[in-house]
Design a protein around this motif. Structure first.
Motif, PDB file in Angstrom:
ATOM      1  N   GLY A   8      -4.904   3.187  -7.412  1.00  0.00           N
ATOM      2  CA  GLY A   8      -5.972   3.378  -6.212  1.00  0.00           C
ATOM      3  C   GLY A   8      -7.662   3.497  -6.865  1.00  0.00           C
ATOM      4  O   GLY A   8      -7.835   3.771  -7.927  1.00  0.00           O
ATOM      5  N   PRO A   9      -8.419   3.548  -6.116  1.00  0.00           N
ATOM      6  CA  PRO A   9      -9.757   3.768  -6.505  1.00  0.00           C
ATOM      7  C   PRO A   9     -10.144   4.985  -7.039  1.00  0.00           C
ATOM      8  O   PRO A   9      -9.274   6.034  -6.662  1.00  0.00           O
ATOM      9  N   ASP A  11     -15.009  12.396  -6.229  1.00  0.00           N
ATOM     10  CA  ASP A  11     -14.761  10.951  -6.987  1.00  0.00           C
ATOM     11  C   ASP A  11     -14.421  11.267  -8.210  1.00  0.00           C
ATOM     12  O   ASP A  11     -15.083  10.646  -9.354  1.00  0.00           O
ATOM     13  N   LYS A  52     -11.691   7.884  -5.976  1.00  0.00           N
ATOM     14  CA  LYS A  52     -12.322   8.241  -4.863  1.00  0.00           C
ATOM     15  C   LYS A  52     -11.599   9.549  -4.460  1.00  0.00           C
ATOM     16  O   LYS A  52     -10.210   9.586  -4.002  1.00  0.00           O
ATOM     17  N   THR A  96      -2.719   0.372  -4.325  1.00  0.00           N
ATOM     18  CA  THR A  96      -2.228  -0.821  -3.872  1.00  0.00           C
ATOM     19  C   THR A  96      -1.762  -1.750  -4.950  1.00  0.00           C
ATOM     20  O   THR A  96      -2.065  -1.668  -6.170  1.00  0.00           O
ATOM     21  N   LYS A 105     -15.009  -1.745  -1.844  1.00  0.00           N
ATOM     22  CA  LYS A 105     -13.539  -1.466  -1.285  1.00  0.00           C
ATOM     23  C   LYS A 105     -13.301  -3.018  -0.878  1.00  0.00           C
ATOM     24  O   LYS A 105     -14.078  -3.744  -0.054  1.00  0.00           O
ATOM     25  N   THR A 122     -17.973   2.151  -5.711  1.00  0.00           N
ATOM     26  CA  THR A 122     -16.834   1.633  -5.246  1.00  0.00           C
ATOM     27  C   THR A 122     -17.021   0.486  -4.454  1.00  0.00           C
ATOM     28  O   THR A 122     -17.340   0.543  -3.396  1.00  0.00           O
ATOM     29  N   THR A 147       0.669  -1.252  -0.003  1.00  0.00           N
ATOM     30  CA  THR A 147      -0.159   0.074   0.012  1.00  0.00           C
ATOM     31  C   THR A 147       0.781   1.171  -0.070  1.00  0.00           C
ATOM     32  O   THR A 147       1.623   1.497   0.866  1.00  0.00           O
ATOM     33  N   THR A 202      -8.952  -4.330 -13.671  1.00  0.00           N
ATOM     34  CA  THR A 202      -8.296  -3.834 -12.264  1.00  0.00           C
ATOM     35  C   THR A 202      -6.661  -4.276 -12.400  1.00  0.00           C
ATOM     36  O   THR A 202      -6.115  -3.890 -11.633  1.00  0.00           O
ATOM     37  N   THR A 262      -8.221   9.538  -9.991  1.00  0.00           N
ATOM     38  CA  THR A 262      -7.831   8.248 -10.136  1.00  0.00           C
ATOM     39  C   THR A 262      -6.164   8.035  -9.879  1.00  0.00           C
ATOM     40  O   THR A 262      -5.595   8.415 -10.808  1.00  0.00           O
TER      41      THR A 262
END
Length: 442
Positions: free
Chosen positions: A123-124, A101, A126, A142, A304, A302, A82, A263, A104
């Protein structure tokens, strides 16, 4: 639990959440109980704002940290990394406030010491709202890598990119001015079962739909046909390509990625994905720049990924007493252990235990005399099924209490119990004896 190579490839999440004190009394009353985040580092960063902003590059300082889920892995283990950018060097380059949001982040973590290379992280989409010209907020990314060398491995924050999807699709890439940045985390890897050392790296951690990403691989079978494929969670997408490994087992190929749900990217030998013949997934994000039709509203959410964790219903077990001169079985029940696997992905888990010698008044009862009869129950609706370990001795070397297998989709909630029996020698001196049973979830 799957083959050794599958286990060696799975994501390992190790957490030592506590110990249970086991106590037995010989000739008297029952006895009572016996009694990883990386550091923030600063590094100079060179950020290039989008051309539309009309401002020069930004030379500033980034504060960031790198953490891992396992600081003591074995060769062959997969480690989750992370990368958290606490304070970015860049800020919103425009006067336009950015809504929530729309950011990215992607980046890389540099490995050093016993093992070198880069880990791609993502990362998401968010973020909280960002005012015009205001600093970008903190964000986390991550990724994973497989340990291939024993020894100390350092992890340093690397280059990162902030992609924003609002009115325009814009990128703000930030590079480490004097790489590598200071090490934020160090793990110590030990020798393990010979592992699948196939590995891949990506030329970029993100791209627009239809963009090609360069995929480089190593340690594949020389001359083998290797499939490059996109992954959306645990499933494969329709985006594939093939390359041929050279005489050293290396390759470099290109994969066109169209699926916006992607992803990560994997590479494998054979007709379908196999953890013992493949590498990855390497984190990859497709920038969803699909225009919203007039009169429509685009809705996003999302899911998580969580963690692998366990909890105990208590930390003390009082075993039944036995008589001096007779000895025999001193019995009890393990405090119920609850395992929650909310990671997502293909990895199963294993819960093991080991016990110390039972010490008392000038004597001890050997750890090898403790045995257990494990039991495991799976909560309805869980993708995985829990399997109890074998009945037998626990001892100082340890034994498996329960486990779940690797699979396409894993996870769920599980309760683990065990009957305990300590074989006390007949003429053990009277008094209270206690040992500690340590449980480890990986």
């Amino acid at each position: 639990m799957g083959s050794t190579s599958l286990r060696s490839r799975r994501w390992r999440w190790a957490s030592l959440l506590g110990a249970t004190a086991l106590a037995v009394t010989v000739g008297g009353a029952l006895a009572g109980p016996a009694g990883a985040a990386g550091a923030n580092v600063d590094f100079a960063t060179h950020c290039i704002p989008p051309a539309v902003a009309g401002i020069p590059p930004i030379d500033g300082t980034t504060t960031a940290s790198v953490s891992v889920d396992n600081t003591s892995p074995k060769v062959g283990d997969m480690v989750t990394v992370t990368y958290t950018v606490v304070t970015p060097a860049a800020s919103n380059p425009t006067d336009i406030a950015l809504p929530a949001d729309i950011m990215t982040p992607t980046g890389k973590v540099a490995l050093g010491g016993a093992q070198t290379g880069d880990v791609t992280v993502a990362g998401p989409k968010k973020n909280p709202p960002v005012a015009g010209k205001a600093a970008f907020p903190s964000f986390s990314m991550t990724g994973t890598f497989t340990v291939t060398k024993a020894g100390q491995i350092t992890l340093s924050p690397g280059d990162y990119n902030i992609h924003t999807s609002y009115i325009l699709e814009l990128d703000t890439p930030c590079t480490v001015t004097d790489p590598p940045a200071p090490a934020s985390e160090t793990l110590t890897a030990t020798d393990g079962t010979p592992a699948n050392t196939r590995a891949i790296s990506l030329g970029s951690a993100s791209g627009d739909p239809g963009a090609a990403v360069t995929v480089s691989g190593s340690d594949f079978t020389p001359g083998a046909t290797v499939t490059l494929a996109g992954r959306a969670g645990a499933g494969q997408t329709a985006d594939t390509a093939t390359v041929t490994a050279d005489a050293q087992g290396a390759f470099s190929g290109s994969l066109v990625v169209n699926d916006t749900s992607t992803t990560g990217i994997v590479a494998y030998e054979g007709g379908s994905w196999s953890a013992d013949k493949g590498a990855g997934p390497a984190a990859y994000v497709v920038n969803d720049n699909t225009p919203v039709p007039p009169g429509s509203q685009k809705l996003t959410t999302t899911v998580k990924a969580g963690t692998l964790s366990m909890s105990q219903a208590g930390d003390t077990v009082a075993l039944t007493g036995v008589d001096f001169g007779q000895g025999g079985a001193s019995t009890g029940s393990l405090r119920t252990v609850t395992v929650k696997d909310f990671r997502g992905g293909p990895a199963g888990w294993s819960l093991t235990g080991k016990v110390t010698d039972f010490t008392g008044p000038g004597a001890k009862i050997d750890a090898g005399r403790l045995s257990w009869t494990p039991a495991c129950a799976t909560k309805p609706g869980s993708p995985s099924t829990c399997t109890a370990g074998s009945t037998g001795a626990v001892g100082g070397a340890g034994a498996t209490l329960a486990q779940t297998a690797d699979g396409t989709v894993t996870g769920g909630e599980f309760t683990v119990d065990a009957g305990l029996s300590l074989d006390v020698p007949a003429f053990t001196p009277p008094g209270s004896y206690s040992g500690v049973l340590t449980l480890t979830l990986t």
